[in-house]
Design a protein around this motif. Structure first.
Motif, PDB file in Angstrom:
ATOM      1  N   ALA A  46       0.870  -1.190   0.000  1.00 26.74           N
ATOM      2  CA  ALA A  46       0.000   0.000   0.000  1.00 26.74           C
ATOM      3  C   ALA A  46       0.897   1.227   0.000  1.00 26.74           C
ATOM      4  O   ALA A  46       1.970   1.209   0.603  1.00 26.74           O
ATOM      5  CB  ALA A  46      -0.913   0.009   1.220  1.00 26.74           C
ATOM      6  N   TYR A  50      -1.008   4.645   3.859  1.00 28.74           N
ATOM      7  CA  TYR A  50      -2.017   3.588   3.919  1.00 28.74           C
ATOM      8  C   TYR A  50      -1.374   2.257   4.269  1.00 28.74           C
ATOM      9  O   TYR A  50      -0.157   2.115   4.238  1.00 28.74           O
ATOM     10  CB  TYR A  50      -2.742   3.474   2.568  1.00 28.74           C
ATOM     11  N   ARG A  51      -2.219   1.278   4.589  1.00 28.60           N
ATOM     12  CA  ARG A  51      -1.730  -0.076   4.851  1.00 28.60           C
ATOM     13  C   ARG A  51      -2.694  -1.072   4.204  1.00 28.60           C
ATOM     14  O   ARG A  51      -3.820  -0.725   3.857  1.00 28.60           O
ATOM     15  CB  ARG A  51      -1.585  -0.329   6.349  1.00 28.60           C
ATOM     16  N   THR A  52      -2.228  -2.288   4.046  1.00 24.46           N
ATOM     17  CA  THR A  52      -3.029  -3.362   3.472  1.00 24.46           C
ATOM     18  C   THR A  52      -3.462  -4.315   4.569  1.00 24.46           C
ATOM     19  O   THR A  52      -2.695  -4.596   5.497  1.00 24.46           O
ATOM     20  CB  THR A  52      -2.209  -4.128   2.409  1.00 24.46           C
ATOM     21  N   ILE A  69      -7.365  -1.735   1.367  1.00 24.88           N
ATOM     22  CA  ILE A  69      -6.381  -0.677   1.568  1.00 24.88           C
ATOM     23  C   ILE A  69      -7.014   0.209   2.646  1.00 24.88           C
ATOM     24  O   ILE A  69      -8.138   0.683   2.485  1.00 24.88           O
ATOM     25  CB  ILE A  69      -6.120   0.117   0.276  1.00 24.88           C
ATOM     26  N   VAL A  70      -6.298   0.378   3.750  1.00 29.13           N
ATOM     27  CA  VAL A  70      -6.842   1.059   4.916  1.00 29.13           C
ATOM     28  C   VAL A  70      -6.174   2.424   5.071  1.00 29.13           C
ATOM     29  O   VAL A  70      -4.944   2.524   5.124  1.00 29.13           O
ATOM     30  CB  VAL A  70      -6.637   0.214   6.190  1.00 29.13           C
ATOM     31  N   SER A  71      -7.004   3.463   5.150  1.00 26.91           N
ATOM     32  CA  SER A  71      -6.490   4.819   5.306  1.00 26.91           C
ATOM     33  C   SER A  71      -6.019   5.035   6.746  1.00 26.91           C
ATOM     34  O   SER A  71      -6.378   4.263   7.645  1.00 26.91           O
ATOM     35  CB  SER A  71      -7.589   5.838   4.974  1.00 26.91           C
ATOM     36  N   LYS A  76     -11.748   1.652   4.894  1.00 31.81           N
ATOM     37  CA  LYS A  76     -11.293   0.517   4.096  1.00 31.81           C
ATOM     38  C   LYS A  76     -11.852   0.588   2.684  1.00 31.81           C
ATOM     39  O   LYS A  76     -13.038   0.823   2.489  1.00 31.81           O
ATOM     40  CB  LYS A  76     -11.719  -0.799   4.751  1.00 31.81           C
ATOM     41  N   HIS A 154       4.873   2.187  -2.541  1.00 39.01           N
ATOM     42  CA  HIS A 154       4.690   0.864  -1.926  1.00 39.01           C
ATOM     43  C   HIS A 154       5.765  -0.116  -2.373  1.00 39.01           C
ATOM     44  O   HIS A 154       6.119  -1.028  -1.622  1.00 39.01           O
ATOM     45  CB  HIS A 154       3.246   0.360  -2.024  1.00 39.01           C
TER      46      HIS A 154
END
Length: 168
Positions: A46, A50-52, A69-71, A76, A154
């Protein structure tokens, strides 16, 4: 770490295709593992900040990878990759689509066909991705300098993870 690793992001507007080539300073086995293991994907796949978050990863022909994909605020955005073909440590072809948390593809969404190949290179591994977009609207959003920079971000996360895995 080799800081001059190849990164090429080119856009074929006529055919709605984005070509991405990136080299990594790690062997194909390790890069494949980082690309196909949920706990590792969640650490790099990500753009910052952001993160996955993987919900399902079933790495086989006919299987799926469903993830969000999380802000930074916790919102989400769900997607899924439906694996069409896998040649272990060499290539994979998938259909990518936006979906809801239950895995249902957004109605009317035309998926993106993506083929990713992994091959030995002087730096370690060269990954090549060909994304053929079914949706003109999504293609236009992805064929931008902003997406290129986000994708690069990423992939730099993957560089850092590979260093950690090699040291470990």
């Amino acid at each position: 770490m080799n800081i001059n690793l190849l990164y090429d992001f080119s856009v074929d507007r006529e055919n709605q295709i984005i070509h991405i080539t990136r080299e990594f300073n790690a062997g194909p086995e390790l890069v494949w593992q980082a690309w196909t293991t949920a706990r590792l994907l969640d650490q790099w796949c990500a753009p910052n900040p952001y993160r996955t978050e993987t919900k399902v990863l079933d790495l086989r022909q006919g299987g799926i990878w469903q993830y969000a994909i999380v802000s930074p605020e916790g919102q989400k955005h769900w997607s899924r990759h439906d694996y069409q073909h896998i040649e272990t440590r060499k290539s994979m072809t998938e259909l990518r689509a936006f979906c809801d948390e239950g895995g249902q593809v957004v109605p009317g969404f035309l998926p993106t066909e993506a083929t990713t190949t992994f091959e030995e290179a002087e730096a370690g591994t060269r990954v090549t991705i060909h994304e053929r977009y079914g949706s003109q609207e999504i293609f236009e959003k992805m064929a931008t300098e902003t997406h290129k920079k986000g994708f690069s971000s990423h992939l730099k996360n993957l560089d850092r993870l590979l260093l950690t895995l090699q040291a470990g």
